[in-house]
Structure formats: C-alpha cells, structure tokens
Write a protein that holds these residues in place. Structure first.
Motif, mmCIF file in Angstrom:
data_model
loop_
_atom_site.group_PDB
_atom_site.id
_atom_site.type_symbol
_atom_site.label_atom_id
_atom_site.label_comp_id
_atom_site.label_asym_id
_atom_site.label_seq_id
_atom_site.Cartn_x
_atom_site.Cartn_y
_atom_site.Cartn_z
ATOM 1 N N UNK A 58 -54.489 20.920 -15.455
ATOM 2 C CA UNK A 58 -55.623 20.747 -14.544
ATOM 3 C C UNK A 58 -55.324 21.314 -13.161
ATOM 4 N N UNK A 59 -54.043 21.352 -12.799
ATOM 5 C CA UNK A 59 -53.667 21.874 -11.480
ATOM 6 C C UNK A 59 -52.688 23.030 -11.593
ATOM 7 N N UNK A 60 -52.639 23.631 -12.769
ATOM 8 C CA UNK A 60 -51.831 24.845 -12.974
ATOM 9 C C UNK A 60 -50.383 24.679 -12.524
ATOM 10 N N UNK A 61 -49.788 23.573 -12.891
ATOM 11 C CA UNK A 61 -48.446 23.271 -12.408
ATOM 12 C C UNK A 61 -47.532 22.856 -13.551
ATOM 13 N N UNK A 62 -46.311 23.348 -13.506
ATOM 14 C CA UNK A 62 -45.274 22.915 -14.431
ATOM 15 C C UNK A 62 -44.141 22.318 -13.602
ATOM 16 N N UNK A 63 -43.517 21.286 -14.156
ATOM 17 C CA UNK A 63 -42.483 20.543 -13.448
ATOM 18 C C UNK A 63 -41.171 20.575 -14.224
ATOM 19 N N UNK A 64 -40.098 20.403 -13.484
ATOM 20 C CA UNK A 64 -38.794 20.172 -14.094
ATOM 21 C C UNK A 64 -38.157 19.000 -13.366
ATOM 22 N N UNK A 65 -38.172 17.856 -14.020
ATOM 23 C CA UNK A 65 -37.520 16.672 -13.469
ATOM 24 C C UNK A 65 -36.046 16.722 -13.845
ATOM 25 N N UNK A 66 -35.194 16.698 -12.852
ATOM 26 C CA UNK A 66 -33.751 16.825 -13.081
ATOM 27 C C UNK A 66 -33.062 15.568 -12.586
ATOM 28 N N UNK A 67 -32.477 14.832 -13.513
ATOM 29 C CA UNK A 67 -31.755 13.605 -13.196
ATOM 30 C C UNK A 67 -30.267 13.790 -13.463
ATOM 31 N N UNK A 68 -29.488 12.903 -12.901
ATOM 32 C CA UNK A 68 -28.033 12.923 -13.113
ATOM 33 C C UNK A 68 -27.463 14.320 -12.889
#
Length: 123
Positions: A75-85
């Motif tokens: 819907x907002x043309x966005x991709x994410x990469x959540x990086x933990x640890x």
C-alpha cells in the motif's frame, strides 16, 4: 522503471536492532520481487533476504535466519528488513533490489537497485 531509496542504516552495538526501509517509486512495485543484499569492504555482494510480490514467500541466507525478517507493505510501496541480534559481521552496505522473477539469491535476477545504506555493528 522502479527507483529505490533505502534508509535506516546506522552505527549500533552488537546485539542491537535496526530496521531498514526501502521505498519504491513506480507503478510496478506491487508485482516486483524484492530483495536485500549487502556488501562488506573487500567482499562480493551477497543475498540477505528476499520476498515475493505478495509476501507469501520469503528466503534468507543462512547467516541471518532467525535474526532478520523481511516484509513489505504494498500500500505504501515499501519493503523492510528488521535486523535483530546484530553482529559485527553484519557490517556492510545494504542494498534494496527489485526484480520481476521469483525470489532469487542471485543479484543478476534483480533489475533495479538502490544506492545503499551503511550498517555498522561494533563489538
């Protein structure tokens, strides 16, 4: 034509978290496979994570499984990469990429690339 702009990089300590974002312009985003790659100094660019156009399929390189999560919001043309640890070995420039084929580990499968965002993890 798709233009990609990454953000969210920075300097963090080992064990911390970061979320990278990639905003795409262009009407074909919703049909694009999206990927995150990274390149450390002196090393080749490597696949980190990929997601299909509908989010139904995700792939990760073994070294980030269980720590990183890729997601997208069409819907907002966005991709994410959540990086933990995060680990010092995660230090690299992270690139967002878009392609029309299936999720792939190969950079040649992606047609459009962002400029990259630096992630630095100190020990």
């Amino acid at each position: 034509q798709v233009q990609l702009l990454e953000s969210g990089g920075g300097l963090v300590q080992a064990g911390d978290s970061l979320r990278l974002s990639c905003v795409a312009s262009g009407r074909t985003f919703n049909s694009n496979t999206m990927g995150w790659f990274r390149q450390a100094p002196g090393k080749v660019r490597e696949f980190v994570a990929g997601i299909s156009w509908d989010g139904a399929r995700t792939e990760y390189v073994d070294s980030v499984k269980g720590r990183f999560t890729i997601s997208r919001d069409n819907a907002i043309n966005t991709v994410y990469l959540q990086m933990n640890s995060l680990r010092p070995e995660d230090t690299a420039v992270y690139y967002c990429a878009a392609g029309l084929g299936d999720v792939s580990y190969y950079s040649r499968s992606y047609d459009y690339w962002g400029q990259g965002t630096q992630v630095t993890v100190s020990s």
